[in-house]
Write a protein that holds these residues in place. Structure first.
Motif, short mmCIF file in Angstrom:
data_model
loop_
_atom_site.label_atom_id
_atom_site.label_comp_id
_atom_site.label_asym_id
_atom_site.label_seq_id
_atom_site.Cartn_x
_atom_site.Cartn_y
_atom_site.Cartn_z
N ILE A 108 45.53 37.55 23.52
CA ILE A 108 46.84 38.15 23.80
C ILE A 108 47.39 37.66 25.14
O ILE A 108 48.56 37.32 25.25
CB ILE A 108 46.73 39.70 23.79
CG1 ILE A 108 46.46 40.19 22.37
CG2 ILE A 108 47.99 40.34 24.35
CD1 ILE A 108 46.04 41.65 22.29
N PHE A 109 46.53 37.61 26.14
CA PHE A 109 46.98 37.23 27.48
C PHE A 109 46.65 35.78 27.84
O PHE A 109 46.53 35.45 29.02
CB PHE A 109 46.38 38.19 28.52
CG PHE A 109 46.84 39.60 28.36
CD1 PHE A 109 48.15 39.95 28.66
CD2 PHE A 109 45.97 40.58 27.91
CE1 PHE A 109 48.57 41.26 28.52
CE2 PHE A 109 46.40 41.88 27.75
CZ PHE A 109 47.70 42.22 28.06
N ALA A 110 46.51 34.91 26.84
CA ALA A 110 46.16 33.51 27.08
C ALA A 110 47.11 32.81 28.05
O ALA A 110 46.64 32.09 28.94
CB ALA A 110 46.08 32.76 25.76
N PRO A 111 48.43 32.98 27.94
CA PRO A 111 49.31 32.28 28.89
C PRO A 111 49.10 32.73 30.35
O PRO A 111 49.36 31.96 31.27
CB PRO A 111 50.72 32.65 28.42
CG PRO A 111 50.57 33.02 26.99
CD PRO A 111 49.21 33.63 26.88
N ILE A 112 48.61 33.94 30.54
CA ILE A 112 48.38 34.44 31.90
C ILE A 112 47.00 34.03 32.41
O ILE A 112 46.84 33.66 33.58
CB ILE A 112 48.53 35.98 31.94
CG1 ILE A 112 49.95 36.37 31.54
CG2 ILE A 112 48.17 36.53 33.30
CD1 ILE A 112 50.13 37.85 31.27
N ILE A 113 46.00 34.06 31.52
CA ILE A 113 44.62 33.78 31.92
C ILE A 113 44.38 32.28 32.10
O ILE A 113 43.74 31.87 33.08
CB ILE A 113 43.63 34.34 30.88
CG1 ILE A 113 43.75 35.86 30.80
CG2 ILE A 113 42.21 33.95 31.21
CD1 ILE A 113 42.98 36.48 29.67
N ALA A 114 44.85 31.48 31.17
CA ALA A 114 44.57 30.04 31.19
C ALA A 114 45.30 29.36 32.35
O ALA A 114 46.49 29.59 32.56
CB ALA A 114 44.99 29.42 29.87
N PRO A 115 44.59 28.51 33.08
CA PRO A 115 45.23 27.85 34.22
C PRO A 115 46.25 26.78 33.83
O PRO A 115 47.15 26.46 34.61
CB PRO A 115 44.06 27.24 34.99
CG PRO A 115 42.93 27.17 34.03
CD PRO A 115 43.17 28.23 33.02
N PHE A 116 46.12 26.21 32.63
CA PHE A 116 47.03 25.16 32.17
C PHE A 116 47.49 25.49 30.75
O PHE A 116 46.90 26.34 30.07
CB PHE A 116 46.33 23.79 32.18
CG PHE A 116 45.81 23.40 33.53
CD1 PHE A 116 46.67 22.94 34.50
CD2 PHE A 116 44.46 23.51 33.83
CE1 PHE A 116 46.20 22.58 35.76
CE2 PHE A 116 43.98 23.16 35.07
CZ PHE A 116 44.85 22.70 36.04
N GLY A 117 48.51 24.79 30.29
CA GLY A 117 48.99 24.98 28.93
C GLY A 117 47.99 24.46 27.91
O GLY A 117 47.11 23.65 28.23
#
Length: 186
Positions: A108-117
């Protein structure tokens, strides 16, 4: 003799004595069995084998602690009926729920957790791990950690779809078998 070995056995024997003193029979049996297994493994495999057993037991204890804490958290936030069921659930079920919860939060929060796209090329192919990329790069130069975080979306989504489909098909097949009869010879 190694300081680690002396400390390890002192800790195990002390913990087993405390468990025996407080009449915690199952805990005593667990700790003393670990002591005996460690003794034999230490003779055969040396200090390296004892370190492996220590790490494995520590990871197992950490998993049990996380499972217990997560189950208690669920019991607190659940209604009385659900809380009663959760109290009797084994810790392995609580650990499974924790893993699924962790994957769902990561997805759910992948765009916030992941440092890059997810598809962002940031390095050369197969670059090793460094301070920017925890797990290194793939064959195209994309950050593997970010791709794993984004991959949680697919993992949880496919598992949810497969479980739902299996439940629906199983319920329909069971309903059909109950109403039409299975193996009846007319």
């Amino acid at each position: 003799m190694n300081t680690f070995v002396i400390g390890y056995y002192a800790l195990l024997i002390g913990a087993s004595c405390l468990a025996a003193y407080f009449k915690k029979r199952q805990l005593f049996l667990l700790i003393f069995s670990l002591t005996l297994i460690s003794f034999v493994t230490g003779i055969v495999g040396g200090v390296g084998a004892l370190r492996f057993i220590t790490v494995a037991a520590g990871l197992l204890a950490l998993a049990a602690g996380v499972s217990y804490a997560f189950r208690e958290f669920l019991i607190i936030i659940a209604s009385d009926g659900v809380a009663k069921e959760l109290r009797t659930a084994p810790l392995t079920a609580a650990f499974g729920m924790f893993v699924i919860f962790t994957y769902a939060i990561a997805g759910i929060f992948a765009p916030i957790i992941a440092p890059f796209g997810e598809a962002e090329v940031i390095s050369s192919a197969f670059a090793p791990a460094d301070e920017n990329m925890l797990l290194g790069a793939d064959q195209l130069g994309r950050d593997m950690f970010s791709r794993l975080i984004y991959g949680a979306r697919n993992t949880v989504g496919l598992a949810l779809v497969a479980t739902s489909l299996a439940f629906i098909l199983g319920a329909l097949t069971g309903l059909l078998a109950a109403t039409k009869g299975v193996g009846s010879t007319s």
